[in-house]
Design a protein around this motif. Structure first.
Motif, PDB file in Angstrom:
ATOM      1  N   PHE A 156       0.786  -1.173   0.010  1.00 51.67           N
ATOM      2  CA  PHE A 156       0.126   0.133  -0.032  1.00 51.67           C
ATOM      3  C   PHE A 156       0.917   1.197   0.080  1.00 51.67           C
ATOM      4  O   PHE A 156       2.002   1.270   0.622  1.00 51.67           O
ATOM      5  CB  PHE A 156      -0.827   0.066   1.209  1.00 51.67           C
ATOM      6  CG  PHE A 156      -1.818  -0.968   1.254  1.00 51.67           C
ATOM      7  CD1 PHE A 156      -3.150  -0.975   0.420  1.00 51.67           C
ATOM      8  CD2 PHE A 156      -1.848  -2.179   1.831  1.00 51.67           C
ATOM      9  CE1 PHE A 156      -4.046  -2.070   0.417  1.00 51.67           C
ATOM     10  CE2 PHE A 156      -2.801  -3.370   1.925  1.00 51.67           C
ATOM     11  CZ  PHE A 156      -3.787  -3.192   1.189  1.00 51.67           C
ATOM     12  N   ILE A 157       0.381   2.201  -0.901  1.00 50.67           N
ATOM     13  CA  ILE A 157       1.227   3.668  -0.914  1.00 50.67           C
ATOM     14  C   ILE A 157       0.601   4.396   0.145  1.00 50.67           C
ATOM     15  O   ILE A 157      -0.510   4.567   0.630  1.00 50.67           O
ATOM     16  CB  ILE A 157       0.746   4.294  -2.016  1.00 50.67           C
ATOM     17  CG1 ILE A 157       1.387   3.336  -3.225  1.00 50.67           C
ATOM     18  CG2 ILE A 157       1.493   5.433  -2.310  1.00 50.67           C
ATOM     19  CD1 ILE A 157       0.637   3.633  -4.841  1.00 50.67           C
ATOM     20  N   SER A 158       1.457   5.222   1.007  1.00 49.17           N
ATOM     21  CA  SER A 158       1.282   6.058   2.110  1.00 49.17           C
ATOM     22  C   SER A 158       0.666   7.178   1.539  1.00 49.17           C
ATOM     23  O   SER A 158       0.877   7.731   0.407  1.00 49.17           O
ATOM     24  CB  SER A 158       2.578   6.393   2.501  1.00 49.17           C
ATOM     25  OG  SER A 158       2.245   7.493   3.607  1.00 49.17           O
ATOM     26  N   ILE A 159      -0.376   7.603   2.135  1.00 44.99           N
ATOM     27  CA  ILE A 159      -1.510   8.946   2.035  1.00 44.99           C
ATOM     28  C   ILE A 159      -0.375   9.971   1.942  1.00 44.99           C
ATOM     29  O   ILE A 159      -0.552  10.991   1.451  1.00 44.99           O
ATOM     30  CB  ILE A 159      -2.593   8.991   2.955  1.00 44.99           C
ATOM     31  CG1 ILE A 159      -3.466   7.803   2.661  1.00 44.99           C
ATOM     32  CG2 ILE A 159      -3.211  10.254   2.444  1.00 44.99           C
ATOM     33  CD1 ILE A 159      -4.756   7.808   3.646  1.00 44.99           C
ATOM     34  N   LEU A 160       0.453   9.959   2.671  1.00 46.05           N
ATOM     35  CA  LEU A 160       1.506  10.974   2.950  1.00 46.05           C
ATOM     36  C   LEU A 160       2.484  11.265   1.778  1.00 46.05           C
ATOM     37  O   LEU A 160       3.135  12.343   1.705  1.00 46.05           O
ATOM     38  CB  LEU A 160       2.365  10.669   4.292  1.00 46.05           C
ATOM     39  CG  LEU A 160       1.591  10.586   5.524  1.00 46.05           C
ATOM     40  CD1 LEU A 160       2.513  10.370   6.754  1.00 46.05           C
ATOM     41  CD2 LEU A 160       0.843  11.851   5.841  1.00 46.05           C
ATOM     42  N   SER A 161       2.552  10.330   0.780  1.00 47.97           N
ATOM     43  CA  SER A 161       3.575  10.320  -0.236  1.00 47.97           C
ATOM     44  C   SER A 161       2.590  11.524  -1.271  1.00 47.97           C
ATOM     45  O   SER A 161       1.607  11.661  -1.202  1.00 47.97           O
ATOM     46  CB  SER A 161       3.537   9.058  -0.764  1.00 47.97           C
ATOM     47  OG  SER A 161       2.578   8.644  -1.683  1.00 47.97           O
ATOM     48  N   ASP A 162       3.373  11.903  -2.104  1.00 44.65           N
ATOM     49  CA  ASP A 162       2.833  12.750  -3.277  1.00 44.65           C
ATOM     50  C   ASP A 162       1.727  12.022  -4.069  1.00 44.65           C
ATOM     51  O   ASP A 162       0.703  12.565  -4.129  1.00 44.65           O
ATOM     52  CB  ASP A 162       4.015  13.304  -4.055  1.00 44.65           C
ATOM     53  CG  ASP A 162       5.094  14.158  -3.596  1.00 44.65           C
ATOM     54  OD1 ASP A 162       4.789  14.677  -2.492  1.00 44.65           O
ATOM     55  OD2 ASP A 162       6.230  14.238  -4.197  1.00 44.65           O
ATOM     56  N   TYR A 163       2.099  10.876  -4.436  1.00 47.52           N
ATOM     57  CA  TYR A 163       1.161  10.258  -5.170  1.00 47.52           C
ATOM     58  C   TYR A 163       0.015   9.860  -4.296  1.00 47.52           C
ATOM     59  O   TYR A 163      -1.178   9.921  -4.685  1.00 47.52           O
ATOM     60  CB  TYR A 163       1.850   8.632  -5.822  1.00 47.52           C
ATOM     61  CG  TYR A 163       0.875   8.024  -6.572  1.00 47.52           C
ATOM     62  CD1 TYR A 163       0.836   8.257  -8.096  1.00 47.52           C
ATOM     63  CD2 TYR A 163      -0.151   6.973  -6.039  1.00 47.52           C
ATOM     64  CE1 TYR A 163      -0.010   7.284  -8.780  1.00 47.52           C
ATOM     65  CE2 TYR A 163      -0.867   6.393  -6.817  1.00 47.52           C
ATOM     66  CZ  TYR A 163      -0.622   6.324  -8.261  1.00 47.52           C
ATOM     67  OH  TYR A 163      -1.772   5.897  -8.926  1.00 47.52           O
ATOM     68  N   GLY A 164      -0.039   9.229  -3.046  1.00 44.26           N
ATOM     69  CA  GLY A 164      -0.927   8.921  -2.176  1.00 44.26           C
ATOM     70  C   GLY A 164      -1.823  10.085  -1.947  1.00 44.26           C
ATOM     71  O   GLY A 164      -3.132   9.907  -1.999  1.00 44.26           O
ATOM     72  N   PHE A 165      -1.437  11.252  -1.789  1.00 41.31           N
ATOM     73  CA  PHE A 165      -2.134  12.210  -1.369  1.00 41.31           C
ATOM     74  C   PHE A 165      -2.887  12.847  -2.528  1.00 41.31           C
ATOM     75  O   PHE A 165      -4.235  13.068  -2.505  1.00 41.31           O
ATOM     76  CB  PHE A 165      -1.204  13.654  -1.098  1.00 41.31           C
ATOM     77  CG  PHE A 165      -2.087  14.555  -0.493  1.00 41.31           C
ATOM     78  CD1 PHE A 165      -2.406  14.730   0.911  1.00 41.31           C
ATOM     79  CD2 PHE A 165      -2.400  15.777  -1.208  1.00 41.31           C
ATOM     80  CE1 PHE A 165      -3.152  15.735   1.498  1.00 41.31           C
ATOM     81  CE2 PHE A 165      -2.999  16.829  -0.481  1.00 41.31           C
ATOM     82  CZ  PHE A 165      -3.326  16.848   0.660  1.00 41.31           C
ATOM     83  N   LYS A 166      -2.530  12.816  -3.888  1.00 43.84           N
ATOM     84  CA  LYS A 166      -3.187  13.164  -4.837  1.00 43.84           C
ATOM     85  C   LYS A 166      -4.298  12.110  -5.273  1.00 43.84           C
ATOM     86  O   LYS A 166      -5.519  12.429  -5.729  1.00 43.84           O
ATOM     87  CB  LYS A 166      -2.291  13.226  -6.114  1.00 43.84           C
ATOM     88  CG  LYS A 166      -3.054  13.865  -7.514  1.00 43.84           C
ATOM     89  CD  LYS A 166      -1.965  13.923  -8.618  1.00 43.84           C
ATOM     90  CE  LYS A 166      -3.091  14.569  -9.699  1.00 43.84           C
ATOM     91  NZ  LYS A 166      -1.953  14.696 -10.957  1.00 43.84           N
TER      92      LYS A 166
END
Length: 293
Positions: A10-20
């Motif tokens: 799972f990708i972190s929501i805090l990452s650039d991709y995850g937030f977008k």
């Protein structure tokens, strides 16, 4: 905080991709609406969210710290600005004021400089590092109040979440805000759905998590994610280089000042060099600066 790891599911929501993919998902705003409601501590559900152009910068990546900005408006014309900050930024509240006042001025201009019936503006900052050393709460909402804590004006609200102050365990999570923060902190650490807390089956979180599941990605999405990882690695490298250069410059300044003081005390070249732990040639170069040669 290791939020970029190609071996995780799972990708972190805090990452650039995850937030977008979550907050900035224009195709499905289920997660965003619930998250905003929790962040502003409102009992009234948000029915509609429309993304608008951020007059300062649209949904952008800040190469220095990996930030996405989003701006949106709900069905009641409430304006929301959401910003993620991963690196240390003690003056972040000043940045929030800049964004809010810019949006306020924009609204006033559009209203032909009339101040009545202005919509509310919520500036939401989600921070990985704390900025309020004297405040223990991880979630704060600030409006304009007097010394007696009486409300002067609530048209502008500053909402901050300091993630490193959130210490609740899974069994202690009850509110939607806590569910949101817990998900931000822990989703990227989970490898299998069997490890999911029960509240991750709630529709708003389930949809967001689905967007962050690498196994569900299309080839195009995987490419976008890999490019985000590459961009983040480059940003970190550049930032590390800047920090190293700053440290070297600071160290050079300290040594130069030490030599200047030593020479002013009439120490010999050898004594000055030994005191500052530098070469004789370096001492001579500083001496030339002092004499103007």
């Amino acid at each position: 905080m290791d939020i970029y790891n190609e071996n995780r599911r799972f990708i972190s929501i805090l990452s650039d991709y995850g937030f977008k993919a979550t907050f900035g998902n224009e195709a499905d705003t289920t997660f965003l609406k619930k998250a905003l409601q929790a962040l502003i501590d409102s009992s009234i559900p948000i029915k509609l969210v429309e993304f608008v152009k951020n007059d300062i910068s649209a949904i952008t990546i800040d190469s220095r710290s990996g930030i996405y900005d989003i701006a949106c408006v709900d069905e009641n014309e409430n304006h929301f600005i959401v910003e993620m900050q991963l690196s240390e930024y003690p003056e972040f509240i000043q940045r929030m004021k800049f964004y809010v006042l810019h949006r306020f001025n924009t609204l006033v201009k559009k209203g032909e400089y009339k101040f009545e019936n202005l919509p509310r503006i919520y500036c939401i900052g989600i921070l990985a590092k704390s900025i309020f050393s004297q405040i223990t709460d991880y979630h704060n909402i600030a409006i304009l109040r007097n010394s007696k804590n009486e409300t002067i004006d609530d048209q502008m609200s500053f909402v901050t979440v300091e993630l490193d102050k959130f210490k609740k365990k899974q069994t202690e999570v009850t509110t939607d805000l806590d569910k949101l923060i817990y998900t931000m902190q822990n989703l990227h650490k989970v490898t299998e759905t069997s490890q999911f807390p029960t509240f991750w089956n709630e529709d708003w979180l389930k949809k967001a998590i689905s967007e962050l599941d690498i196994r569900n990605m299309t080839p195009e999405q995987k490419l976008a994610y890999e490019m985000a990882i590459s961009a983040n690695a480059l940003a970190v490298k550049n930032e590390s280089k800047k920090i190293q250069e700053a440290r070297e410059a600071e160290n050079l300044a300290v040594k130069t000042e030490t030599i200047m003081n030593a020479l002013s005390m009439e120490l010999t070249l050898e004594q000055s060099a030994k005191l500052a732990n530098v070469s004789i040639d370096f001492v001579l170069s500083v001496q030339k600066q002092l004499t103007g040669e």
